[in-house]
Design a protein around this motif. Sequence first.
Motif, PDB file in Angstrom:
ATOM      1  N   GLY A  67     -36.435 -47.909 -54.142  1.00 22.77           N
ATOM      2  CA  GLY A  67     -35.387 -47.817 -54.932  1.00 22.77           C
ATOM      3  C   GLY A  67     -34.845 -46.198 -55.584  1.00 22.77           C
ATOM      4  N   ILE A  68     -36.179 -45.809 -56.325  1.00 22.39           N
ATOM      5  CA  ILE A  68     -35.920 -44.640 -57.093  1.00 22.39           C
ATOM      6  C   ILE A  68     -36.855 -43.457 -56.588  1.00 22.39           C
ATOM      7  N   THR A  69     -36.659 -42.273 -56.918  1.00 20.14           N
ATOM      8  CA  THR A  69     -37.388 -41.264 -56.517  1.00 20.14           C
ATOM      9  C   THR A  69     -38.717 -41.425 -57.409  1.00 20.14           C
ATOM     10  N   LEU A  70     -39.671 -40.845 -57.134  1.00 25.96           N
ATOM     11  CA  LEU A  70     -41.092 -40.809 -57.829  1.00 25.96           C
ATOM     12  C   LEU A  70     -40.847 -40.009 -59.152  1.00 25.96           C
ATOM     13  N   LYS A  71     -39.834 -39.075 -59.190  1.00 25.60           N
ATOM     14  CA  LYS A  71     -39.819 -38.278 -60.296  1.00 25.60           C
ATOM     15  C   LYS A  71     -39.011 -39.119 -61.394  1.00 25.60           C
ATOM     16  N   GLU A  72     -37.998 -39.853 -60.881  1.00 25.50           N
ATOM     17  CA  GLU A  72     -37.345 -40.918 -61.732  1.00 25.50           C
ATOM     18  C   GLU A  72     -38.152 -41.797 -62.359  1.00 25.50           C
ATOM     19  N   GLN A  73     -39.064 -42.175 -61.508  1.00 29.62           N
ATOM     20  CA  GLN A  73     -40.123 -43.649 -61.938  1.00 29.62           C
ATOM     21  C   GLN A  73     -40.884 -42.795 -63.145  1.00 29.62           C
ATOM     22  N   ILE A  74     -41.231 -41.466 -63.032  1.00 25.50           N
ATOM     23  CA  ILE A  74     -42.227 -40.998 -63.999  1.00 25.50           C
ATOM     24  C   ILE A  74     -41.350 -40.921 -65.069  1.00 25.50           C
ATOM     25  N   GLY A  75     -40.155 -40.169 -64.960  1.00 26.84           N
ATOM     26  CA  GLY A  75     -39.306 -39.973 -66.172  1.00 26.84           C
ATOM     27  C   GLY A  75     -38.903 -41.026 -66.976  1.00 26.84           C
ATOM     28  N   LEU A  76     -38.716 -42.328 -66.213  1.00 25.99           N
ATOM     29  CA  LEU A  76     -38.515 -43.607 -66.908  1.00 25.99           C
ATOM     30  C   LEU A  76     -39.729 -43.984 -67.737  1.00 25.99           C
ATOM     31  N   LEU A  77     -41.016 -43.665 -67.259  1.00 26.08           N
ATOM     32  CA  LEU A  77     -42.254 -44.095 -67.825  1.00 26.08           C
ATOM     33  C   LEU A  77     -42.327 -43.193 -69.030  1.00 26.08           C
ATOM     34  N   PHE A 104     -55.177 -32.351 -65.744  1.00 29.04           N
ATOM     35  CA  PHE A 104     -54.203 -31.562 -65.744  1.00 29.04           C
ATOM     36  C   PHE A 104     -52.811 -32.247 -66.626  1.00 29.04           C
ATOM     37  N   VAL A 105     -52.727 -31.573 -67.847  1.00 29.43           N
ATOM     38  CA  VAL A 105     -51.544 -31.992 -68.448  1.00 29.43           C
ATOM     39  C   VAL A 105     -50.411 -30.813 -68.008  1.00 29.43           C
ATOM     40  N   GLY A 106     -49.337 -31.430 -67.524  1.00 27.00           N
ATOM     41  CA  GLY A 106     -48.353 -30.436 -66.978  1.00 27.00           C
ATOM     42  C   GLY A 106     -47.076 -30.953 -67.663  1.00 27.00           C
ATOM     43  N   GLU A 107     -45.970 -29.847 -67.430  1.00 28.24           N
ATOM     44  CA  GLU A 107     -44.629 -30.001 -67.920  1.00 28.24           C
ATOM     45  C   GLU A 107     -43.709 -30.265 -66.562  1.00 28.24           C
ATOM     46  N   ASP A 108     -44.015 -29.685 -65.384  1.00 30.07           N
ATOM     47  CA  ASP A 108     -43.166 -29.590 -64.234  1.00 30.07           C
ATOM     48  C   ASP A 108     -43.347 -30.853 -63.337  1.00 30.07           C
ATOM     49  N   LEU A 109     -42.589 -32.078 -63.293  1.00 30.22           N
ATOM     50  CA  LEU A 109     -42.969 -33.041 -62.617  1.00 30.22           C
ATOM     51  C   LEU A 109     -43.284 -32.935 -61.325  1.00 30.22           C
ATOM     52  N   ASP A 110     -42.234 -31.957 -60.642  1.00 33.59           N
ATOM     53  CA  ASP A 110     -42.637 -31.561 -59.109  1.00 33.59           C
ATOM     54  C   ASP A 110     -43.973 -31.229 -58.898  1.00 33.59           C
TER      55      ASP A 110
END
Lengths: 552, 342
Positions: free
Chosen positions: A513-523, A478-484
């Motif tokens: 330390g960080i939210t999951l969303k932030e972690q993915i965003g950083l990656l 699944f390729v998605g745009e919405d991280l949530d």
Amino acid sequence: MSEQTSVETGSGSGVKADGRVPAIELRNITKTFGEVIANQDISLNVYRGEILSVLGENGSGKTTLMNMISGIYYPDSGEILIDGEEVLIRSPKDAFRYKIGMIHQHFKLIDVFTATENIVLGLNDGRYDLPAYEVRVKEICDRYGFVLDPKKKVYDMSVSEKQTVEIIKVLFRGADILILDEPTAVLTPQETDRLFNVLRRMREDGKAIIIITHKLHEVLSLSDRVSVLCKGRYIGTVITAETNEQKLTEMMVGEKVDLNIHRSDPPKDSVPRLVVNNLVCKNEDGIEVLKNISFTAMSGEILGIAGIAGSGQRELLESIAGLEKLESGEITYNNPATGAAEDLRNKSPRQIRELGVRLSFVPEDRLGMGLVGNMDIIDNMMLRSYRGGRGLFLNRTDPASLAEKIINDLGVVTPGAKTPVRRLSGGNVQKVLVGREIASAPTVLMVAYPVRGLDINSSFTIYNLLNEQKEKGVSVIFVGEDLDVLIELCDRILVLSSGQISGIVDPRVQPEGITLKEQIGLLMTKKVSGTEETPAGSEESSSAEGKEAAND
Amino acid sequence: MIFQFIRRAVMQGVPLLYGSTGEIITEKSGHLNLGIPGIMYMGAIGGVIGGFFFEQSGANFDLWYIRVLAVLIALFCSLLASCLMGLLYCFLTVSLRANQNVTGLALTTFGVGAGNFFGGSLIKISHADVPTVTLTKTSSCFSAHLKFVDKLAASADAGKCPKILADICSVLFSYSFLAYFSIVIALVAAHVLMKTRTGLTLRAVGENPATADAAGINVNRYKYIATCLGSMIAGLGGLYYIMDYASGVWSSDGFGDRGWLSVALVIFSLWRPNLAIIGSFLFGGLYIVHNYIPDLSMQAQELFKMSPYVMTLLVLIFVSIKEKKEALPPAHLGQNYFREER
């Protein structure tokens, strides 16, 4: 959480307690197209220095309503007031005169023109002096924080730059009432944030802004008030600070809905279905768009792929489907029927499809790949089964019943199976596309952006379909745009950055330390070590986007 | 001889330049007008009809104002005929929404047929022995050029001035006013298209009429005006051919395939009128070069006549390899625009 949410229904006087007059006010607007009632008795208002969200599902009449403000349609009854005075808006020109500017969902730009040429097109204010116009465009950019080169040609622009041109176009004409029709539908999260900052700055500048959307978290983070429409009717207006996602959804859908995606754990007997090893892929210009990609897709799991637009998602899926030429690397498919490990590299796209590897890619224009706009639903079904007929004649009965089944099961809104697909709304087109691939009982189902532009109900229909497939043991990519959504739906999330895998995340595990969303965003913006200097990108714009995002 | 060749090449090129400038303006509005050969033919016969009846009226061509009048009448009739063709094209494609390709090809067939019909009628009226209409007097007005070139040539022959000077002057200054006018029109068209608001709007209409419409531009009006104007310019090419190049002699189907060459030249010049100027002279040269190569067989001659089309093909291939967006035809070329259609 306040229990008392003030919901003002009915027309209302529109004048605030402090005596301010709304910039624009609609009173009891009704519009019908033949038998169909698009808008019934709708009243709402916006003040200067305010952002109003108009929320509603696909087909709830949001766009029709806004088109009446911008002069494309004319209401059957009801009145429009600007600064407290009743006005008639008969054409887009009238709307310009009242300083109303609408940014449509589909950009109306000319590819071979520069940004400035597009902005001044149709304007008549004396001498045609392009350099002077460019200076004025630059001024508007600086004032609101847009990033745009006035001399850049539209065909070199990313989607968000094109949108910027559209917004500047109306600002250039002096608009102070702005209507944006689903502006974030095609933007990445970073681009969306940037747009919202610009809109906030416009609000401070005293502009009245109406934003049409069906993304609830955007409504909550951006707007001051929300007006909700449902099936062409006005439900009510609430103050954003006094509401929440659940309440808004109930207003919008008219019933309680479950906003949770039920993710079941992958089965214990999950086996590797697709093994990708050291995949390298070059684009036409010889730049590597995929670099050393290795991963395993298991049966009975949803593997999410996150990344900034153009990080290689498309190439990855197309390589697996046999549509992209590989530079090097291996793709092995473990055939559940025979148990044999098959090498997909030397198979034709058709052979790969027959193995049960299915790809459904929803491009930005929704129709570009996979469906033929001028053909009806049945014919589009036949695009996958045309080899099935016997002898000279095609078998039309099976596709017809399949089309009927998809229409019924997925609730496709269409006059009939024989309607050309291009006449369907975007959401319905996507249901047809995804439905067709699912109907073929795949073993690997690859979907890219399947909920692009879909409203909340249709999106959840699609998520549920994917979950169903997963439970049947299908390996879903699944390729998605919405991280949530990715976090809630997927069993593992693979993050792509400039054509490389920058990490694989388990969404069930909360990082420290960080939210999951932030972690993915950083990656997503992380530079993978060992990368050469040349940025990868399938489109020229993607590398630039990546850099901008990294700066954010 | 090289100077004479250049001179003939330019004269061959002028009708093509008119035709392709007209077609470029038309195509920039999104109209693929394949009726250009017919329109140029009609432009020619229009001028012939006007000139014919004016000559028949027995006017005294020794008077300067009669000569001016003869030119104006022929010009007016030519412009009128080609404008009517353009109007017909617009009416069919814009108002009645007919297919552009079919309409254009039909207009070509119609224009050639109607031209031959009127030409034949004139031959009958004039009771001529040969199947031609000859307008020597009107033609002499059209082909008038600067006198000093002839004087220079005469003095060069007499050895009073260098031959090369006379030849250069002949190449530069020995054409009739319509030849210079064609270059002026092409330059003006290039300027208007790229540097003015009108040009921007016109290009927008051809690129994306829906966008132009949304920007408050009257798409149909632009299409009508550009097509009619383009047709009138193209018609002048036909007029020039008869009145100057063919010395006022009109014969059935005498125009050859110059109309199609003009359409090819549009592609060759990448939709830029200023490039069309050079292109037209090049095409003109290629078209007649076989006359200047000694001992050519019939087959080889035809190969040479074919060369402009081959060059157009090469340009097409080259451009599509380069993928430069600006060198492509207007995006909505050949597609009609109706506001209601999604």
